[in-house]
Design a protein around this motif. Sequence first.
Motif, mmCIF file in Angstrom:
data_model
loop_
_atom_site.group_PDB
_atom_site.id
_atom_site.type_symbol
_atom_site.label_atom_id
_atom_site.label_comp_id
_atom_site.label_asym_id
_atom_site.label_seq_id
_atom_site.Cartn_x
_atom_site.Cartn_y
_atom_site.Cartn_z
ATOM 1 N N LYS A 6 0.838 -1.200 0.000
ATOM 2 C CA LYS A 6 0.000 0.000 0.000
ATOM 3 C C LYS A 6 0.870 1.245 0.000
ATOM 4 O O LYS A 6 0.626 2.186 -0.737
ATOM 5 C CB LYS A 6 -0.919 0.017 1.223
ATOM 6 N N ALA A 19 -9.498 8.964 -1.230
ATOM 7 C CA ALA A 19 -10.031 8.041 -0.235
ATOM 8 C C ALA A 19 -11.532 8.231 -0.149
ATOM 9 O O ALA A 19 -12.048 9.325 -0.265
ATOM 10 C CB ALA A 19 -9.394 8.297 1.127
ATOM 11 N N GLY A 33 -8.336 2.252 2.960
ATOM 12 C CA GLY A 33 -7.606 3.160 2.086
ATOM 13 C C GLY A 33 -8.388 3.515 0.845
ATOM 14 O O GLY A 33 -9.563 3.178 0.710
#
Length: 170
Positions: A6, A19, A33
């Motif tokens: 990530k 987001a 996320g």
Amino acid sequence: MSDEMKSENATDVGADAGAGVEADAGVEAGTDGPVRFDTKIAVLLRDDLETWQRLNVTAFLVSGLGTTVPEVVGEPYEDADGTPYLPMFRQPVLVFEGGKETVTAAHERAVRRGLRTAVFTSDLFGTGHDRANRAAVAAVGRDHLDLVGIAVHGARNSVDKVLKGARMHR
């Protein structure tokens, strides 16, 4: 996806922002996320444009995408009072910048890859309506367009390759 992956993805030149963007078919939805889309919408602007030109060019370049690729448009919005608002893109529009050579090279790669591409040439700053805009583009061969911006939509990896050499807009 591991935290390391990530973090690595978040620092990619073309990493998606946004987001809380709604997940849709063809996307990986993370619980904490941003959503990672299989496709990318990107605008590449020449770095010598005035601020008003950058905004105007960006708006014009993305305007056709929703009508030609309706799946990129989400549902209409409504506030808590029930006031309706127009729908918007389901995914972020990433804006990049680069020199004239970068924009020209990206255009050539986008056309070669068959990506959906919009163009804005310097001539369009002197026109006043859609028909004149189309005539100005039609009057010049592809390799001689004085491009000030392009928009591309396609598979993430293809769009990333097209944007090679560009940087995120500042």
